[in-house]
Design a protein around this motif. Structure first.
Motif, PDB file in Angstrom:
ATOM      1  N   GLU A 240      -5.683  11.417  41.120  1.00 18.27           N
ATOM      2  CA  GLU A 240      -5.284  10.398  42.093  1.00 18.27           C
ATOM      3  C   GLU A 240      -4.352  10.979  43.150  1.00 18.27           C
ATOM      4  OE1 GLU A 240      -5.813   6.865  43.815  1.00 18.27           O
ATOM      5  OE2 GLU A 240      -6.739   7.442  41.918  1.00 18.27           O
ATOM      6  N   MET A 241      -3.425  11.842  42.734  1.00 17.00           N
ATOM      7  CA  MET A 241      -2.496  12.442  43.697  1.00 17.00           C
ATOM      8  C   MET A 241      -3.227  13.358  44.671  1.00 17.00           C
ATOM      9  SD  MET A 241       0.420  11.130  43.016  1.00 17.00           S
ATOM     10  CE  MET A 241      -0.461   9.692  42.402  1.00 17.00           C
ATOM     11  N   ILE A 242      -4.163  14.147  44.159  1.00 10.56           N
ATOM     12  CA  ILE A 242      -4.922  15.051  45.028  1.00 10.56           C
ATOM     13  C   ILE A 242      -5.822  14.248  45.963  1.00 10.56           C
ATOM     14  CG2 ILE A 242      -6.660  16.890  45.061  1.00 10.56           C
ATOM     15  CD1 ILE A 242      -5.463  17.809  42.353  1.00 10.56           C
ATOM     16  N   LYS A 243      -6.360  13.156  45.450  1.00 11.56           N
ATOM     17  CA  LYS A 243      -7.163  12.260  46.287  1.00 11.56           C
ATOM     18  C   LYS A 243      -6.309  11.679  47.413  1.00 11.56           C
ATOM     19  CE  LYS A 243      -9.692   7.869  45.982  1.00 11.56           C
ATOM     20  NZ  LYS A 243     -10.095   6.772  45.060  1.00 11.56           N
ATOM     21  N   SER A 244      -5.050  11.420  47.121  1.00  9.45           N
ATOM     22  CA  SER A 244      -4.158  10.789  48.106  1.00  9.45           C
ATOM     23  C   SER A 244      -3.739  11.729  49.231  1.00  9.45           C
ATOM     24  CB  SER A 244      -2.888  10.255  47.408  1.00  9.45           C
ATOM     25  OG  SER A 244      -3.217   9.238  46.492  1.00  9.45           O
ATOM     26  N   ILE A 245      -3.892  13.048  49.038  1.00  9.25           N
ATOM     27  CA  ILE A 245      -3.507  13.969  50.115  1.00  9.25           C
ATOM     28  C   ILE A 245      -4.698  14.326  51.001  1.00  9.25           C
ATOM     29  CG2 ILE A 245      -1.573  14.932  48.816  1.00  9.25           C
ATOM     30  CD1 ILE A 245      -3.246  17.398  48.254  1.00  9.25           C
ATOM     31  N   SER A 246      -5.718  13.482  50.937  1.00  3.60           N
ATOM     32  CA  SER A 246      -6.853  13.658  51.845  1.00  3.60           C
ATOM     33  C   SER A 246      -6.425  13.346  53.268  1.00  3.60           C
ATOM     34  CB  SER A 246      -7.995  12.726  51.424  1.00  3.60           C
ATOM     35  OG  SER A 246      -8.973  12.636  52.432  1.00  3.60           O
ATOM     36  N   LYS A 247      -7.042  13.990  54.236  1.00  6.27           N
ATOM     37  CA  LYS A 247      -6.676  13.767  55.634  1.00  6.27           C
ATOM     38  C   LYS A 247      -7.002  12.347  56.089  1.00  6.27           C
ATOM     39  CE  LYS A 247     -11.022  15.650  57.488  1.00  6.27           C
ATOM     40  NZ  LYS A 247     -11.603  16.678  58.374  1.00  6.27           N
ATOM     41  N   SER A 252       2.292   8.598  55.264  1.00  4.72           N
ATOM     42  CA  SER A 252       3.384   8.289  54.334  1.00  4.72           C
ATOM     43  C   SER A 252       2.944   8.462  52.886  1.00  4.72           C
ATOM     44  CB  SER A 252       3.890   6.860  54.557  1.00  4.72           C
ATOM     45  OG  SER A 252       4.429   6.710  55.847  1.00  4.72           O
ATOM     46  N   LEU A 253       1.710   8.087  52.598  1.00  2.00           N
ATOM     47  CA  LEU A 253       1.179   8.273  51.244  1.00  2.00           C
ATOM     48  C   LEU A 253       0.969   9.754  50.956  1.00  2.00           C
ATOM     49  CD1 LEU A 253       0.080   7.156  48.594  1.00  2.00           C
ATOM     50  CD2 LEU A 253      -2.154   6.861  49.707  1.00  2.00           C
ATOM     51  N   ILE A 254       0.500  10.503  51.960  1.00  3.10           N
ATOM     52  CA  ILE A 254       0.331  11.947  51.800  1.00  3.10           C
ATOM     53  C   ILE A 254       1.672  12.606  51.481  1.00  3.10           C
ATOM     54  CG2 ILE A 254      -0.284  14.090  52.976  1.00  3.10           C
ATOM     55  CD1 ILE A 254      -2.322  12.523  54.592  1.00  3.10           C
ATOM     56  N   LEU A 258       2.537  14.589  48.050  1.00  4.40           N
ATOM     57  CA  LEU A 258       2.940  15.999  48.098  1.00  4.40           C
ATOM     58  C   LEU A 258       4.287  16.198  47.404  1.00  4.40           C
ATOM     59  CD1 LEU A 258       1.909  16.915  51.760  1.00  4.40           C
ATOM     60  CD2 LEU A 258       0.913  17.866  49.671  1.00  4.40           C
ATOM     61  N   SER A 259       5.224  15.282  47.630  1.00  4.68           N
ATOM     62  CA  SER A 259       6.541  15.379  46.983  1.00  4.68           C
ATOM     63  C   SER A 259       6.396  15.358  45.463  1.00  4.68           C
ATOM     64  CB  SER A 259       7.445  14.229  47.432  1.00  4.68           C
ATOM     65  OG  SER A 259       7.834  14.376  48.763  1.00  4.68           O
ATOM     66  N   PHE A 260       5.542  14.471  44.976  1.00  4.84           N
ATOM     67  CA  PHE A 260       5.321  14.388  43.530  1.00  4.84           C
ATOM     68  C   PHE A 260       4.715  15.686  42.996  1.00  4.84           C
ATOM     69  CE2 PHE A 260       2.216  13.546  40.125  1.00  4.84           C
ATOM     70  CZ  PHE A 260       3.097  13.166  39.113  1.00  4.84           C
ATOM     71  N   LEU A 261       3.708  16.206  43.692  1.00  4.13           N
ATOM     72  CA  LEU A 261       3.056  17.434  43.241  1.00  4.13           C
ATOM     73  C   LEU A 261       4.020  18.611  43.259  1.00  4.13           C
ATOM     74  CD1 LEU A 261      -0.433  17.054  44.969  1.00  4.13           C
ATOM     75  CD2 LEU A 261       0.128  16.717  42.550  1.00  4.13           C
ATOM     76  N   ILE A 262       4.898  18.673  44.260  1.00  5.41           N
ATOM     77  CA  ILE A 262       5.913  19.736  44.307  1.00  5.41           C
ATOM     78  C   ILE A 262       6.840  19.629  43.100  1.00  5.41           C
ATOM     79  CG2 ILE A 262       7.964  20.545  45.555  1.00  5.41           C
ATOM     80  CD1 ILE A 262       6.469  19.729  48.158  1.00  5.41           C
ATOM     81  N   SER A 298       4.013  18.194  57.042  1.00 12.77           N
ATOM     82  CA  SER A 298       3.818  19.634  57.255  1.00 12.77           C
ATOM     83  C   SER A 298       4.748  20.453  56.376  1.00 12.77           C
ATOM     84  CB  SER A 298       4.060  19.981  58.728  1.00 12.77           C
ATOM     85  OG  SER A 298       3.100  19.367  59.567  1.00 12.77           O
ATOM     86  N   GLU A 299       6.024  20.058  56.312  1.00 10.49           N
ATOM     87  CA  GLU A 299       6.990  20.795  55.500  1.00 10.49           C
ATOM     88  C   GLU A 299       6.596  20.795  54.025  1.00 10.49           C
ATOM     89  OE1 GLU A 299      11.036  20.088  58.197  1.00 10.49           O
ATOM     90  OE2 GLU A 299      10.748  19.001  56.309  1.00 10.49           O
ATOM     91  N   LYS A 300       6.203  19.632  53.532  1.00  8.94           N
ATOM     92  CA  LYS A 300       5.870  19.530  52.111  1.00  8.94           C
ATOM     93  C   LYS A 300       4.540  20.220  51.794  1.00  8.94           C
ATOM     94  CE  LYS A 300       8.606  15.457  50.958  1.00  8.94           C
ATOM     95  NZ  LYS A 300       9.484  15.534  52.117  1.00  8.94           N
ATOM     96  N   ALA A 301       3.587  20.139  52.712  1.00  3.36           N
ATOM     97  CA  ALA A 301       2.309  20.831  52.496  1.00  3.36           C
ATOM     98  C   ALA A 301       2.541  22.340  52.399  1.00  3.36           C
ATOM     99  CB  ALA A 301       1.337  20.507  53.626  1.00  3.36           C
ATOM    100  N   LEU A 302       3.383  22.872  53.276  1.00  2.00           N
ATOM    101  CA  LEU A 302       3.686  24.297  53.256  1.00  2.00           C
ATOM    102  C   LEU A 302       4.497  24.677  52.014  1.00  2.00           C
ATOM    103  CD1 LEU A 302       4.511  24.718  57.037  1.00  2.00           C
ATOM    104  CD2 LEU A 302       2.598  25.802  55.844  1.00  2.00           C
TER     105      LEU A 302
END
Length: 420
Positions: A240-247, A252-254, A258-262, A298-302
């Motif tokens: 579900e988390m990976i699904k939520s980081i879809s473009k 805000s959901l992305i 990302l914060s959770f995955l980090i 961008s910061e969290k994705a990186l």
């Protein structure tokens, strides 16, 4: 002198507060980045030799600022209205109930007949201001009550409301409060509670989804490594988390996902699971989609990409997709934090972990994306000395890229403590 517990709090609109002092702005002025500060606070910042925007950390093209007259008028109008209310009858939207009223509301939460109304009232209260949240978070039985509501799951609307209140009263909690929440969740049918919160992510509206993901992050942030792995072992949560980081998702959901995955990605086993689930490809899509990537996203994705680059299979995935192109795009374009993450990723790929033959592709992508020019600017920027040295190392590798053997022959002397 202590404030009377029955004294009402005045709600201050968030955008009336200076991002530096957190006080109501007396003379709001806007920088070239579009962010507004109180004149005295931003002037102290600039006088201290800083040349960046405190909120975004972008380098300022000019240190001149423009008075925000519209916001100043709004603040004055609001201030005048507060003055009138202080001498007139209390206004519900601007005050918090007394201790006695809150106690009655909390007691009535145990009555199934009125749960929804009471939760809605508490939801409005905790969302109204920081002071309200602090006021209610002091109630030690409130979190227990909310966890009980989530675990019993009478109906999803109650779960949505309980999660909202839980998020608002714990998002700035102490380490002790967060640990207590995590222990409550895991001890009170932990597996079931996580399932219910996951259902809130799947079935809620956008706001409920974001709040549910934030609650999962709060729970995970105070857990030990073994407990983080236990959460990550639940494939439904990671899916579900990976699904939520879809473009296609809301930014805000992305950001929340990302914060959770980090937070959970520190254990090696979790990083391996994230890489196997093609998380890196999703991050690459985010980084190359300019129109939907905010500074925070961008910061969290990186940051997440930097963490996943610690694994060999992660580095191979980064080199093989569009991630490198996206990383180079973010250099000097987003914020100082994003630039430092981007340089670290390139340094890991080109200088330290260069055993994969795809590194040659990475070097070519960096050159093709005008990465050399950007790295030269990084060397002259206000980045940390360590990051500037890493940029120099990457440039040296680019100069000797004529053959794979040239890459192997290059040895970096940069000492870097990896973030994983």
């Amino acid at each position: 002198m202590r404030r009377d517990e029955t004294e009402p709090y005045i709600t201050v609109p968030t955008f009336f507060k200076c991002p530096i002092s957190l006080d109501v702005m007396k003379s709001p002025v806007s920088l070239c980045t579009g962010v507004t500060y109180d004149r005295a606070s931003i002037q102290r910042w600039l006088d201290g030799g800083n040349n960046t925007c405190p909120a975004t950390m972008q380098i300022l093209r000019t240190k001149e600022f423009i008075p925000n007259l519209t916001l100043q008028r709004l603040i004055k109008s609001w201030s005048d209205s507060i003055g009138r209310y202080s001498t007139a009858s209390p206004v519900t939207s601007l005050t918090i109930p007394t201790v006695e009223e809150v106690n009655k509301s909390l007691m009535k939460l145990t009555l199934e007949k009125d749960d929804e109304t009471r939760l809605e009232n508490l939801s409005r209260i905790v969302k109204d201001s920081d002071a309200n949240r602090e006021f209610l978070s002091a109630r030690k039985d409130l979190i227990t009550m909310l966890v009980d509501i989530i675990s019993t799951r009478k109906k999803m609307k109650l779960v949505f409301l309980a999660v909202r209140i839980l998020y608002n009263v714990t998002k700035r909690g102490s380490d002790g409060d967060l640990k207590r929440l995590s222990n409550l969740i895991l001890s009170n049918g932990g597996d079931h509670c996580l399932t219910v919160i996951l259902l809130a992510v799947q079935r809620g509206n956008l706001e409920s989804k974001i709040e549910s993901v934030r609650v999962l992050e709060i729970i995970a942030s105070s857990l030990d490594t073994q407990s983080k792995v236990l959460i990550a072992e639940r494939d439904e949560i990671l899916t579900e988390m990976i699904k939520s980081i879809s473009k296609e998702s809301d930014p805000s959901l992305i950001e929340a996902s990302l914060s959770f995955l980090i937070t959970i990605a520190k254990p090696k086993r979790v990083r391996s699971k994230l890489i196997a689930a093609k998380t890196i490809a999703k991050i690459g899509e985010i980084l190359v989609t300019e129109e939907m990537t905010s500074v925070a996203v961008s910061e969290k994705a990186l940051k997440l990409l930097e963490t996943l680059s610690s694994k060999r299979e992660g580095r191979s995935e980064i080199c093989g997709g569009r991630c490198v192109e996206g990383v180079v795009r973010k250099l000097l374009k987003v914020s100082m934090t994003a630039t430092e993450h981007a340089v670290t990723i390139l340094w890991c790929l080109c200088c330290v972990f260069r055993e994969d033959e795809r590194v040659v592709e990475t070097v070519e992508t960096v050159e093709r994306s005008n990465g050399v020019s950007k790295l030269l600017v990084v060397i002259q920027s206000n980045c940390s000395p360590l990051v500037r040295q890493m940029a120099k190392d990457v440039i040296k590798v680019l100069k000797v890229k004529s053959s794979a053997s040239g890459l192997v022959a290059y040895e970096t002397r940069t000492t870097h403590i990896m973030p994983f």
